[in-house]
Design an enzyme around this catalytic site. Structure first.
Site, PDB file in Angstrom:
ATOM      1  CG  HIS A   1     -41.888 -56.466 -13.749  1.00 48.27           C
ATOM      2  ND1 HIS A   1     -40.771 -57.545 -13.827  1.00 48.27           N
ATOM      3  CD2 HIS A   1     -41.310 -55.654 -12.323  1.00 48.27           C
ATOM      4  CE1 HIS A   1     -40.331 -57.556 -12.928  1.00 48.27           C
ATOM      5  NE2 HIS A   1     -40.429 -56.013 -12.924  1.00 48.27           N
TER       6      HIS A   1
ATOM      7  CG  ASP B   1     -42.123 -47.449  -6.703  1.00 49.79           C
ATOM      8  OD1 ASP B   1     -41.110 -47.752  -6.813  1.00 49.79           O
ATOM      9  OD2 ASP B   1     -42.879 -47.498  -6.047  1.00 49.79           O
TER      10      ASP B   1
ATOM     11  CG  ASP C   1     -35.378 -60.976 -11.273  1.00 49.81           C
ATOM     12  OD1 ASP C   1     -36.376 -60.323 -10.623  1.00 49.81           O
ATOM     13  OD2 ASP C   1     -34.356 -60.054 -11.900  1.00 49.81           O
TER      14      ASP C   1
END
Length: 192
Positions: free
Chosen positions: A177, A68, A152
């Site tokens: 990430h 997540d 993005d």
């Protein structure tokens, strides 16, 4: 080792397969589970990630991982956070979410933000492990780049002039990430 990825998001699958270099990663649909969707009503990324992994593990009994991700914007009290995927509405598109975020930031000077990904892995014994990655940066004033995935087009990582959407997938996968969380997960898998 075959791994089940508790997602229905093909964009995530493409990124993850490149990061793990593992053709044995399968989505629920690949094993005959149609319309895999989990209500993400947890209070943290960890809870939501675990819910997805747990549900697929309960259905299959196999090793499962889920992730997540949230985008946390400082001047918006860390919104959209855990609600990043459905920020504009329950059925929001990536573009809807970006548009809402840019509108909310239109009068803000501080555009600093970070992405965080949490991976939950349920191993063959049913034990749960978590792997976390963060990417710091800021939100641009306009959309830039060709990549259409999530936020993005408006997220510029620290020490970069480009949005994530202006990077190649290989460049993004070196710094993102998700890549940072995946690197920890990959290291763990290599040790077992």
């Amino acid at each position: 080792m075959e791994l089940l990825f508790a997602t229905a998001n093909k964009d995530k699958l493409i990124e993850v397969k490149k990061m793990l270099a593992n053709d044995l990663i399968k989505m629920p649909i690949d094993i005959g589970i149609e319309n895999f969707d989990v209500i993400e009503d947890g209070d943290t990324l960890e809870e939501n990630s675990y819910k997805k992994a747990h549900e697929l593990h309960e259905l299959t009994g196999k090793p499962v991982f889920a992730d997540d991700t949230g985008l946390f914007v400082k001047s918006l009290d860390n919104r959209p956070g855990i609600h990043s995927h459905r920020y504009a509405s329950a059925n929001a598109t990536y573009e809807d979410n970006r548009k809402k975020l840019l509108e909310e930031l239109s009068d803000k000077d501080d555009r600093s933000a970070y992405f965080e990904t949490v991976i939950s892995y349920i191993d063959p014994k049913g034990e749960v492990l978590y792997f976390t990655g963060r990417l710091y940066g800021h939100i641009s004033e306009i959309e830039r780049g060709k990549g259409e995935f999530g936020y993005d087009k408006i997220f510029i990582p620290e020490d970069s002039q480009n949005t994530l959407a202006e990077l190649t997938i290989e460049e993004k996968n070196q710094i993102s990430h998700r890549a940072r969380a995946m690197e920890k997960f990959k290291k763990y898998l290599g040790e077992i």
